[in-house]
Design a protein around this motif. Structure first.
Motif, PDB file in Angstrom:
ATOM      1  N   ASN A 146       0.863  -1.177   0.000  1.00 15.97           N
ATOM      2  CA  ASN A 146       0.000   0.000   0.000  1.00 15.97           C
ATOM      3  C   ASN A 146       0.898   1.225   0.000  1.00 15.97           C
ATOM      4  OD1 ASN A 146      -1.433   2.288   1.678  1.00 15.97           O
ATOM      5  ND2 ASN A 146      -3.098   1.004   0.894  1.00 15.97           N
ATOM      6  N   LYS A 147       0.454   2.260  -0.679  1.00 18.20           N
ATOM      7  CA  LYS A 147       1.258   3.476  -0.820  1.00 18.20           C
ATOM      8  C   LYS A 147       1.636   4.057   0.543  1.00 18.20           C
ATOM      9  CE  LYS A 147       1.006   8.019  -3.101  1.00 18.20           C
ATOM     10  NZ  LYS A 147       0.126   8.894  -3.907  1.00 18.20           N
ATOM     11  N   HIS A 148       0.711   3.980   1.499  1.00 21.58           N
ATOM     12  CA  HIS A 148       0.946   4.582   2.813  1.00 21.58           C
ATOM     13  C   HIS A 148       1.057   3.519   3.911  1.00 21.58           C
ATOM     14  CE1 HIS A 148      -1.425   7.700   0.503  1.00 21.58           C
ATOM     15  NE2 HIS A 148      -0.283   8.314   0.735  1.00 21.58           N
ATOM     16  N   VAL A 149       1.481   2.319   3.544  1.00 19.69           N
ATOM     17  CA  VAL A 149       1.477   1.223   4.508  1.00 19.69           C
ATOM     18  C   VAL A 149       2.364   1.508   5.713  1.00 19.69           C
ATOM     19  CG1 VAL A 149       3.371  -0.090   3.450  1.00 19.69           C
ATOM     20  CG2 VAL A 149       1.573  -1.292   4.728  1.00 19.69           C
ATOM     21  N   GLU A 150       3.453   2.267   5.515  1.00 19.74           N
ATOM     22  CA  GLU A 150       4.354   2.564   6.629  1.00 19.74           C
ATOM     23  C   GLU A 150       3.636   3.377   7.703  1.00 19.74           C
ATOM     24  OE1 GLU A 150       7.659   1.534   8.424  1.00 19.74           O
ATOM     25  OE2 GLU A 150       7.238   1.016   6.333  1.00 19.74           O
ATOM     26  N   PHE A 151       2.813   4.326   7.260  1.00 18.76           N
ATOM     27  CA  PHE A 151       2.038   5.125   8.210  1.00 18.76           C
ATOM     28  C   PHE A 151       1.036   4.243   8.961  1.00 18.76           C
ATOM     29  CE2 PHE A 151      -1.942   7.304   9.180  1.00 18.76           C
ATOM     30  CZ  PHE A 151      -1.487   8.300  10.038  1.00 18.76           C
ATOM     31  N   PHE A 152       0.315   3.408   8.214  1.00 15.93           N
ATOM     32  CA  PHE A 152      -0.683   2.535   8.829  1.00 15.93           C
ATOM     33  C   PHE A 152      -0.021   1.545   9.786  1.00 15.93           C
ATOM     34  CE2 PHE A 152      -2.972   3.490   4.736  1.00 15.93           C
ATOM     35  CZ  PHE A 152      -3.946   4.290   5.323  1.00 15.93           C
ATOM     36  N   ARG A 153       1.141   1.037   9.383  1.00 13.94           N
ATOM     37  CA  ARG A 153       1.845   0.085  10.227  1.00 13.94           C
ATOM     38  C   ARG A 153       2.266   0.736  11.545  1.00 13.94           C
ATOM     39  NH1 ARG A 153       5.977  -1.273   6.914  1.00 13.94           N
ATOM     40  NH2 ARG A 153       4.790  -2.898   5.846  1.00 13.94           N
ATOM     41  N   ASN A 154       2.758   1.960  11.470  1.00 15.51           N
ATOM     42  CA  ASN A 154       3.172   2.670  12.685  1.00 15.51           C
ATOM     43  C   ASN A 154       1.992   2.931  13.607  1.00 15.51           C
ATOM     44  OD1 ASN A 154       5.865   2.738  11.960  1.00 15.51           O
ATOM     45  ND2 ASN A 154       5.719   4.718  10.949  1.00 15.51           N
ATOM     46  N   LEU A 155       0.842   3.255  13.012  1.00 16.11           N
ATOM     47  CA  LEU A 155      -0.363   3.473  13.810  1.00 16.11           C
ATOM     48  C   LEU A 155      -0.749   2.185  14.530  1.00 16.11           C
ATOM     49  CD1 LEU A 155      -2.662   5.470  14.541  1.00 16.11           C
ATOM     50  CD2 LEU A 155      -3.920   4.559  12.586  1.00 16.11           C
ATOM     51  N   TYR A 156      -0.702   1.077  13.806  1.00 16.26           N
ATOM     52  CA  TYR A 156      -1.031  -0.227  14.402  1.00 16.26           C
ATOM     53  C   TYR A 156      -0.038  -0.582  15.509  1.00 16.26           C
ATOM     54  CZ  TYR A 156      -1.526  -5.308  14.745  1.00 16.26           C
ATOM     55  OH  TYR A 156      -1.689  -6.588  15.214  1.00 16.26           O
ATOM     56  N   LEU A 157       1.254  -0.373  15.247  1.00 19.87           N
ATOM     57  CA  LEU A 157       2.286  -0.708  16.235  1.00 19.87           C
ATOM     58  C   LEU A 157       2.174   0.154  17.484  1.00 19.87           C
ATOM     59  CD1 LEU A 157       5.367  -1.268  13.901  1.00 19.87           C
ATOM     60  CD2 LEU A 157       4.017  -3.010  15.074  1.00 19.87           C
ATOM     61  N   THR A 158       1.661   1.369  17.320  1.00 20.69           N
ATOM     62  CA  THR A 158       1.464   2.241  18.477  1.00 20.69           C
ATOM     63  C   THR A 158       0.537   1.571  19.483  1.00 20.69           C
ATOM     64  OG1 THR A 158       1.805   4.248  17.183  1.00 20.69           O
ATOM     65  CG2 THR A 158       0.572   4.483  19.238  1.00 20.69           C
ATOM     66  N   PHE A 159      -0.574   1.024  19.002  1.00 27.54           N
ATOM     67  CA  PHE A 159      -1.512   0.357  19.907  1.00 27.54           C
ATOM     68  C   PHE A 159      -1.004  -1.007  20.330  1.00 27.54           C
ATOM     69  CE2 PHE A 159      -4.471   3.266  17.622  1.00 27.54           C
ATOM     70  CZ  PHE A 159      -4.800   4.035  18.726  1.00 27.54           C
ATOM     71  N   LEU A 160      -0.304  -1.694  19.447  1.00 27.70           N
ATOM     72  CA  LEU A 160       0.253  -2.999  19.769  1.00 27.70           C
ATOM     73  C   LEU A 160       1.172  -2.899  20.983  1.00 27.70           C
ATOM     74  CD1 LEU A 160       0.305  -5.901  18.431  1.00 27.70           C
ATOM     75  CD2 LEU A 160       2.506  -5.228  17.474  1.00 27.70           C
ATOM     76  N   GLU A 161       1.984  -1.848  21.047  1.00 29.86           N
ATOM     77  CA  GLU A 161       2.979  -1.703  22.103  1.00 29.86           C
ATOM     78  C   GLU A 161       2.546  -0.716  23.192  1.00 29.86           C
ATOM     79  OE1 GLU A 161       6.727  -0.814  20.280  1.00 29.86           O
ATOM     80  OE2 GLU A 161       6.770  -2.690  19.143  1.00 29.86           O
ATOM     81  N   TYR A 162       1.327  -0.204  23.102  1.00 28.39           N
ATOM     82  CA  TYR A 162       0.846   0.792  24.069  1.00 28.39           C
ATOM     83  C   TYR A 162       0.621   0.130  25.429  1.00 28.39           C
ATOM     84  CZ  TYR A 162      -1.850   4.783  25.822  1.00 28.39           C
ATOM     85  OH  TYR A 162      -2.290   5.849  26.548  1.00 28.39           O
ATOM     86  N   ASP A 163       0.995   0.826  26.489  1.00 33.27           N
ATOM     87  CA  ASP A 163       0.834   0.302  27.849  1.00 33.27           C
ATOM     88  C   ASP A 163      -0.650   0.208  28.195  1.00 33.27           C
ATOM     89  OD1 ASP A 163       0.810  -0.312  30.518  1.00 33.27           O
ATOM     90  OD2 ASP A 163       2.191   1.266  31.139  1.00 33.27           O
ATOM     91  N   GLY A 164      -1.169  -1.009  28.220  1.00 31.74           N
ATOM     92  CA  GLY A 164      -2.593  -1.212  28.488  1.00 31.74           C
ATOM     93  C   GLY A 164      -3.034  -0.721  29.854  1.00 31.74           C
ATOM     94  N   ASN A 165      -2.099  -0.621  30.811  1.00 28.21           N
ATOM     95  CA  ASN A 165      -2.464  -0.122  32.144  1.00 28.21           C
ATOM     96  C   ASN A 165      -2.957   1.315  32.095  1.00 28.21           C
ATOM     97  OD1 ASN A 165      -1.591  -2.583  33.219  1.00 28.21           O
ATOM     98  ND2 ASN A 165       0.496  -1.835  33.485  1.00 28.21           N
TER      99      ASN A 165
END
Length: 749
Positions: free
Chosen positions: A384-403
């Motif tokens: 995808n043309k903007h996949v890097e942006f989307f991936r970073n958005l996803y990784l933000t929540f993936l690694e976000y402190d759930g507490n």
């Protein structure tokens, strides 16, 4: 009230129209750039005196409309504050700028105008209205995906949430523990047995990778409570970039017989020209994607949805033979026959990131994004043309402190949570001025726990003698995992103390390891970091609780068991009748100071290395008392198991039945965590038996953070001494006269 809302809506549309005339559309390098309403363009070639006068006139009118809108908004808010709130089931009254107008195009226009502008604003959801979300989830991997989806929803949400999880036994065990320990306010979880629903859809052949679970959204009208009127249905590979209340508010736009809210499919799949002989299921135009669905359940039930989709599926399967995209094919076939059922959502509510989609037409700017759907089997590796942006958005929540998502919703009453209330009561009884307050508090801290973070398979041994190695670790001991797996072929239960970001690092490490990926009988249980201490005994308890065998070997991650220990212990279990006696079988512990060790393959080889000074009895130089009762001198020549007596500070590594007592949680970090457990085993009259042909070796590593604190912090040592004394007093109260020897032994040591 409604009339006033209509006036405000039409006034706002008038304002938007004027604003567009004033602003126009300016582009730089083909990209739109927003301008302020009063920005003039004196250098434009089209700039003339007449256009200037016209522009000034429009600007005056814009200011007038802005003032009128301000007054109308004030009046509208006053009326809302006076009017009573009505609730029926989960169908709460919503107030909308577009109420009663029937203007379904305005949402589609929102993408052009920019979703963050006031002109594209969504209908308002009442402050404490509960939003219902349904998700089908099965297996270990999908359970991880659900967590990321839920994080993205919780991050943006301002309303109470009720998740309806259609889950198999695996996902239910994982997610029930996770949400119970997450303790997020104003979030309710209900589970529905996916395995019971299999018979409803198992007759439909499905080629999609989601398998039988990919068809279960079809039966939600039967599965979910009959009094539930509406629900948002989400795939597990969804990420939210906005408040889910905005999507919930779209229900208010449904008219007539519209019962399904869906986004148009953004690939050419249903157009039928992807390859030679490509023959998709029937669909209306490009068809619709079912990764995000708004379901009006009450109306669907009245329309006999169950009968409708079944008849359609039976008819189409006569020629199609199977589904290719699971439930999506059947939804589309039904819509093809009944187009009036669907309300088409703007495509920013389901930006589909599979290869060769038209998803780029759904957004111009970051603010346009609402929901991202990783609907390609490639997931994050999609083109995808903007996949890097989307991936970073996803990784933000993936690694976000759930507490950090344990936020209260102020002004919204939460349902009484017994666990939360008990926790608050226990914490309130602690003295915050106590110098050991943080130690005491840790005992009651509820750590978010994700069981079976990776795929797990275990087949019980037919002879009922199986033994699980139990250990705990943090990120700095990760390198020990491969070596332990090579030394111990039996099942392993590990509790890992990690942050959300570290959990993802561990996942990548494990997936990149041939050794770890070849082992499916290792249960990895993530206990998420919280507080300043390493909760060593909580971790041990988590690992102990989730074993699948009748016996367990209580080890530490720094030790490598001898080759063949697994089979030796299984034979010892039978030989010493562990099933019918209270025994703790001791595996003698040794250590090396060398990072590179030629591991001894026999007891004779170990004794030789012991004589040469290559190996030592464990902690011989710094803490002899910990393992002295093992009687290493006797072990050198022993050929049969022998019994030893408990002594003060004894902390051997033992094999016990799975019903042995848990570790005491008051001991955190370094000091007395194993000693207290062995003392309790002795108090419960366990017999300590040393195995003559078993051994384990401690491998060298840098000192842990907790032992450094113990050595350097006087208050740490004082608090540990206090906790020891309190534990011994508790033992005396619990075990009476038999526990007096522990006080005596401590005083004499």
């Amino acid at each position: 009230m409604v009339a006033l809302g209509k006036v405000f809506y039409f006034q706002l549309r008038s304002y938007c129209s004027l604003l567009q005339k004033v602003v126009g559309e300016k582009k730089i390098d083909g990209k739109p750039v927003s301008l302020s309403p009063l920005e003039s363009q004196p250098h434009s070639p089209r700039y003339t005196a007449s256009s200037q006068r016209e522009r000034e006139s429009l600007e005056v009118r814009v200011r007038e409309v802005e003032e009128e809108n301000r007054v109308l908004r004030k009046q509208l808010s006053l009326v809302q504050s006076r009017g009573p709130a009505h609730h029926r089931g989960n169908h709460s009254k919503t107030y909308s700028m577009e109420e009663g107008t029937g203007d379904s195009e305005s949402l589609r226009a929102g993408i052009v105008a920019g979703n963050s502008s006031e002109c594209g604003q969504q209908p308002v959801v009442e402050k404490c209205e509960t939003i219902h979300v349904a998700i089908v989830c099965a297996g270990y991997n999908a359970s991880r995906d659900v967590v990321t989806l839920v994080k993205s929803v919780l991050f943006h949400r301002r309303n109470p949430l009720h998740f309806h999880l259609i889950a198999d036994a695996i996902a239910k065990q994982i997610l029930a523990t996770l949400f119970q320990t997450w303790m997020v306010p104003a979030v309710r979880i209900d589970f529905y047995d996916a395995d019971e629903l299999k018979s409803e859809v198992s007759w439909i052949p499905n080629k999609h990778y989601s398998g039988i679970y990919g068809l279960m959204k079809l039966v939600l009208t039967k599965t979910l409570p009959s009094n539930l009127e509406r629900v948002i249905v989400l795939d597990t590979d969804i990420t939210f970039a906005t408040d889910i209340a905005e999507l919930w508010a779209v229900f208010h736009k449904f008219k007539g017989q519209q019962v399904l809210g869906l986004v148009e499919n953004q690939s050419d799949w249903y157009l039928g020209n992807l390859w030679k002989n490509h023959r998709p299921w029937p669909a209306l135009g490009r068809g619709y994607n079912t990764g995000v669905i708004l379901l009006l359940l009450d109306k669907l039930r009245k329309m006999k949805w169950e009968q409708m989709w079944r008849l359609t599926a039976e008819r189409e399967l006569m020629s199609m033979l199977s589904t290719s995209l699971a439930d999506q094919d059947i939804f589309n076939a039904v819509i093809k026959q009944n187009p009036f059922l669907v309300y088409q959502l703007p495509c920013f509510w389901n930006v589909q990131l599979s290869d060769h989609t038209r998803s780029e037409q759904c957004y111009r700017d970051v603010s346009d994004l609402k929901v991202i759907h990783w609907n390609s089997p490639k997931k994050l590796r999609v083109k995808n043309k903007h996949v890097e942006f989307f991936r970073n958005l996803y990784l933000t929540f993936l690694e976000y402190d759930g507490n950090l998502l344990r936020r209260e919703l102020f002004g919204c009453p939460s349902e009484a949570d017994v666990n939360s209330e008990n926790l608050q009561k226990q914490l309130s009884e602690l003295d915050e001025d106590d110098l050991c307050y943080e130690f005491r508090r840790e005992r009651f801290t509820v750590h978010r726990t994700h069981l079976y973070f990776l795929h797990y398979e275990y087949e019980p041994a037919s002879d009922n003698t199986d033994v699980t190695l139990v250990a705990q670790l943090s990120m700095d001991r990760l390198q020990m995992l491969e070596a332990i797996c090579k030394h111990w072929e039996g099942p392993i239960s590990l509790a890992l103390y990690l942050s959300d970001a570290e959990a993802q690092q561990f996942l990548r490490y494990a997936q990149g390891s041939e050794v770890l990926m070849s082992r499916h009988n290792v249960g990895y249980h993530i206990v998420y970091k919280e507080g300043q201490f390493y909760p060593v005994n909580l971790l041990r308890n988590v690992a102990m609780k989730h074993i699948s065998t009748p016996y367990m070997f209580l080890s530490d991650i720094d030790f490598l068991p001898m080759y063949g220990l697994y089979e030796y212990l299984r034979k010892s279990v039978i030989q010493l009748d562990l099933a019918n006696t209270k025994k703790a079988l001791i595996v003698p512990a040794f250590e090396t100071l060398r990072y590179r060790l030629s591991f001894p393959k026999s007891k004779a080889e170990l004794l030789s290395m012991l004589d040469m000074g290559t190996l030592f009895t464990f902690r011989y130089h710094v803490w002899t008392k910990g393992h002295a009762p093992t009687n290493f001198a006797k072990w050198r020549t022993a050929t049969t198991p022998y019994r030893v007596e408990w002594e003060a500070d004894f902390e051997p590594y033992v094999v016990v039945r799975k019903d042995c007592p848990e570790y005491d949680r008051r001991f955190v970090g370094f000091g007395w965590n194993k000693v207290a457990h062995i003392m309790e085993l002795d108090a419960q009259e366990y017999e300590f038996t040393v195995l003559p042909n078993a051994y384990m070796i401690h491998m060298p590593h840098a000192p842990s953070f907790d032992i450094t604190k113990f050595r350097s912090n006087k208050q740490y040592r004082i608090c540990l001494k206090t906790l020891k004394e309190e534990f011994q007093q508790d033992m005396s109260r619990h075990y009476g006269f038999a526990a007096l020897k522990y006080l005596t032994a401590e005083n004499n040591s």
